[in-house]
Design a protein around this motif. Structure first.
Motif, mmCIF file in Angstrom:
data_model
loop_
_atom_site.group_PDB
_atom_site.id
_atom_site.type_symbol
_atom_site.label_atom_id
_atom_site.label_comp_id
_atom_site.label_asym_id
_atom_site.label_seq_id
_atom_site.Cartn_x
_atom_site.Cartn_y
_atom_site.Cartn_z
ATOM 1 N N ILE A 159 0.814 -1.215 0.000
ATOM 2 C CA ILE A 159 0.000 0.000 0.000
ATOM 3 C C ILE A 159 0.852 1.272 0.000
ATOM 4 O O ILE A 159 0.357 2.356 -0.322
ATOM 5 C CB ILE A 159 -0.943 0.040 1.220
ATOM 6 N N SER A 160 2.128 1.159 0.366
ATOM 7 C CA SER A 160 2.990 2.340 0.427
ATOM 8 C C SER A 160 4.435 1.888 0.570
ATOM 9 O O SER A 160 4.705 0.684 0.673
ATOM 10 C CB SER A 160 2.589 3.215 1.614
ATOM 11 N N HIS A 161 5.349 2.844 0.557
ATOM 12 C CA HIS A 161 6.774 2.541 0.747
ATOM 13 C C HIS A 161 7.371 3.483 1.782
ATOM 14 O O HIS A 161 6.884 4.606 1.982
ATOM 15 C CB HIS A 161 7.535 2.648 -0.577
ATOM 16 N N ASP A 162 8.412 3.011 2.426
ATOM 17 C CA ASP A 162 9.018 3.743 3.531
ATOM 18 C C ASP A 162 10.535 3.713 3.397
ATOM 19 O O ASP A 162 11.092 2.835 2.730
ATOM 20 C CB ASP A 162 8.595 3.087 4.855
ATOM 21 N N GLU A 163 11.195 4.678 4.035
ATOM 22 C CA GLU A 163 12.653 4.755 4.037
ATOM 23 C C GLU A 163 13.161 4.643 5.466
ATOM 24 O O GLU A 163 12.747 5.393 6.342
ATOM 25 C CB GLU A 163 13.094 6.084 3.427
ATOM 26 N N LEU A 164 14.054 3.702 5.700
ATOM 27 C CA LEU A 164 14.682 3.521 7.004
ATOM 28 C C LEU A 164 16.119 4.012 6.952
ATOM 29 O O LEU A 164 16.833 3.750 5.977
ATOM 30 C CB LEU A 164 14.668 2.040 7.406
ATOM 31 N N ARG A 165 16.543 4.711 8.025
ATOM 32 C CA ARG A 165 17.928 5.190 8.076
ATOM 33 C C ARG A 165 18.406 5.194 9.529
ATOM 34 O O ARG A 165 17.617 5.079 10.469
ATOM 35 C CB ARG A 165 18.041 6.604 7.517
ATOM 36 N N PHE A 166 19.716 5.346 9.676
ATOM 37 C CA PHE A 166 20.311 5.532 10.996
ATOM 38 C C PHE A 166 20.449 7.037 11.245
ATOM 39 O O PHE A 166 20.877 7.791 10.362
ATOM 40 C CB PHE A 166 21.689 4.870 11.060
ATOM 41 N N PHE A 167 20.083 7.474 12.453
ATOM 42 C CA PHE A 167 20.137 8.892 12.805
ATOM 43 C C PHE A 167 20.837 9.062 14.152
ATOM 44 O O PHE A 167 20.683 8.237 15.053
ATOM 45 C CB PHE A 167 18.730 9.487 12.900
ATOM 46 N N ALA A 168 21.585 10.158 14.275
ATOM 47 C CA ALA A 168 22.257 10.466 15.541
ATOM 48 C C ALA A 168 22.340 11.983 15.701
ATOM 49 O O ALA A 168 22.085 12.741 14.753
ATOM 50 C CB ALA A 168 23.658 9.860 15.568
ATOM 51 N N GLN A 217 14.321 10.458 21.372
ATOM 52 C CA GLN A 217 14.838 11.286 22.458
ATOM 53 C C GLN A 217 16.212 10.811 22.932
ATOM 54 O O GLN A 217 17.082 11.615 23.272
ATOM 55 C CB GLN A 217 13.842 11.307 23.622
ATOM 56 N N LEU A 218 16.417 9.500 22.971
ATOM 57 C CA LEU A 218 17.720 8.974 23.358
ATOM 58 C C LEU A 218 18.795 9.381 22.355
ATOM 59 O O LEU A 218 19.917 9.747 22.723
ATOM 60 C CB LEU A 218 17.664 7.453 23.492
ATOM 61 N N ALA A 219 18.434 9.326 21.061
ATOM 62 C CA ALA A 219 19.390 9.721 20.019
ATOM 63 C C ALA A 219 19.679 11.218 20.084
ATOM 64 O O ALA A 219 20.832 11.653 19.934
ATOM 65 C CB ALA A 219 18.857 9.336 18.645
ATOM 66 N N VAL A 220 18.638 12.027 20.293
ATOM 67 C CA VAL A 220 18.820 13.484 20.390
ATOM 68 C C VAL A 220 19.772 13.830 21.531
ATOM 69 O O VAL A 220 20.567 14.766 21.430
ATOM 70 C CB VAL A 220 17.452 14.176 20.597
ATOM 71 N N ARG A 221 19.726 13.046 22.584
ATOM 72 C CA ARG A 221 20.586 13.305 23.740
ATOM 73 C C ARG A 221 21.990 12.711 23.597
ATOM 74 O O ARG A 221 22.770 12.689 24.545
ATOM 75 C CB ARG A 221 19.906 12.791 25.011
ATOM 76 N N GLY A 222 22.278 12.194 22.399
ATOM 77 C CA GLY A 222 23.631 11.725 22.116
ATOM 78 C C GLY A 222 23.977 10.378 22.702
ATOM 79 O O GLY A 222 25.156 10.042 22.838
ATOM 80 N N LEU A 223 22.960 9.545 23.023
ATOM 81 C CA LEU A 223 23.215 8.263 23.661
ATOM 82 C C LEU A 223 23.429 7.121 22.672
ATOM 83 O O LEU A 223 23.626 5.975 23.075
ATOM 84 C CB LEU A 223 22.066 7.909 24.607
ATOM 85 N N GLY A 224 23.385 7.411 21.372
ATOM 86 C CA GLY A 224 23.626 6.373 20.388
ATOM 87 C C GLY A 224 23.004 6.712 19.044
ATOM 88 O O GLY A 224 22.520 7.824 18.824
ATOM 89 N N ILE A 225 23.025 5.721 18.166
ATOM 90 C CA ILE A 225 22.494 5.874 16.808
ATOM 91 C C ILE A 225 21.144 5.172 16.729
ATOM 92 O O ILE A 225 21.036 3.974 17.006
ATOM 93 C CB ILE A 225 23.456 5.269 15.768
ATOM 94 N N ALA A 226 20.120 5.916 16.354
ATOM 95 C CA ALA A 226 18.772 5.365 16.245
ATOM 96 C C ALA A 226 18.517 4.858 14.836
ATOM 97 O O ALA A 226 18.999 5.431 13.853
ATOM 98 C CB ALA A 226 17.744 6.428 16.606
ATOM 99 N N PHE A 227 17.744 3.779 14.738
ATOM 100 C CA PHE A 227 17.333 3.232 13.443
ATOM 101 C C PHE A 227 15.826 3.415 13.331
ATOM 102 O O PHE A 227 15.053 2.747 14.024
ATOM 103 C CB PHE A 227 17.710 1.751 13.359
#
Length: 279
Positions: A159-168, A217-227
């Motif tokens: 029904i749709s498509h999505d994009e996944l990425r790592f963010f920090a 929120q954990l990624a925004v606070r610099g605690l790691g890389i979010a997927f």
């Protein structure tokens, strides 16, 4: 004035596209245009400002008022139909994984409430494994998911498509930084694990969370890389709170899933067409 003209106008306003409206109502595109023109002639006012392509448009002030009243007329008509047919309201049980819920469900539910006011919704938001279990136990009429594991017995449509990425919060390295991932059993986690295996990356540490908000929120606070899905962190990226870790990008489809012989079969198929045409 005919009810079909009003239904066409309300649907067009909701979907914001002539072609999608014709497909959803199973009408030819010229018929959609004729319905709108006849409604305008009947009321003696212009309802939409058409562009040169006749696809894009904007409602006039009168069109906005007619749209609101048209929704009420359609709801009244459906109520009358239920009385004459002695029919009860329809309960529709929709399940969605967390990512699909955040990305697609709000707009989808809004369209259902406009076009199917007699439908009573029961929503279930959980990870992929729990949604599949609910389908197997016949506790859901329709599910929206991002993976296919365990769904072989059911009708499955993209029904749709999505994009996944790592963010920090700053440039980090996947090899040496903690990763913040969804819990095991999540469709997003499955994509992350498959990717890490394919790249032969062994994380130094994995923080698990079942909430997209918490992961952000954990990624925004610099605690790691979010997927995460790119659509979930649009604001954070625009504000410079998170940056994508290049060049890692994964594209995945979103699926609708439903039992072929489900009790709500006809309306479910209509809704699948609706969400597909709206994506």
């Amino acid at each position: 004035m005919q009810l079909d003209w009003i239904r066409t106008f309300v649907t067009l306003t909701q979907l914001q596209h002539f072609t999608k409206t014709s497909e959803f109502l199973n009408l030819s595109q010229p018929t959609v245009s004729v319905h709108i023109k006849k409604l305008e002639q009947s009321l003696g006012v212009e309802l939409i400002h058409r562009s040169s392509t006749n696809q894009a448009f904007q409602l006039t002030p009168a069109g906005t008022q007619v749209f609101e009243q048209g929704k009420k007329m359609l709801e009244l008509w459906r109520t009358m139909e239920q009385v004459t047919q002695k029919s009860e309201e329809i309960l529709l049980r929709i399940g969605a994984t967390h990512t699909v819920s955040d990305v697609l469900l709000p707009d989808f539910v809004k369209k259902i409430k406009v076009l199917y006011p007699h439908v009573r919704l029961q929503l279930m938001i959980h990870n992929h494994e729990t949604i599949v279990e609910a389908l197997n136990h016949k506790e859901l009429d329709l599910a929206l998911v991002e993976g296919t594991r365990g769904l072989a017995p059911f009708q499955l449509e993209v029904i749709s498509h999505d994009e996944l990425r790592f963010f920090a919060s700053s440039r980090m390295n996947l090899q040496s930084s903690p990763l913040i991932l969804r819990e095991i059993g999540s469709g997003t986690r499955e994509y992350a694990d498959d990717f890490l295996r394919s790249e032969r990356i062994v994380p130094t540490e994995i923080l698990e969370a079942s909430s997209h908000y918490l992961i952000k929120q954990l990624a925004v606070r610099g605690l790691g890389i979010a997927f995460l899905s790119s659509s979930i962190v649009k604001e954070e990226v625009l504000q410079g709170m998170l940056v994508p870790i290049d060049p890692y990008v994964i594209h995945r489809p979103f699926y609708s899933v439903y039992p072929e012989d489900g009790e709500a079969g006809s309306i479910v198929r209509e809704l699948v067409e609706l969400i597909g045409s709206s994506s």
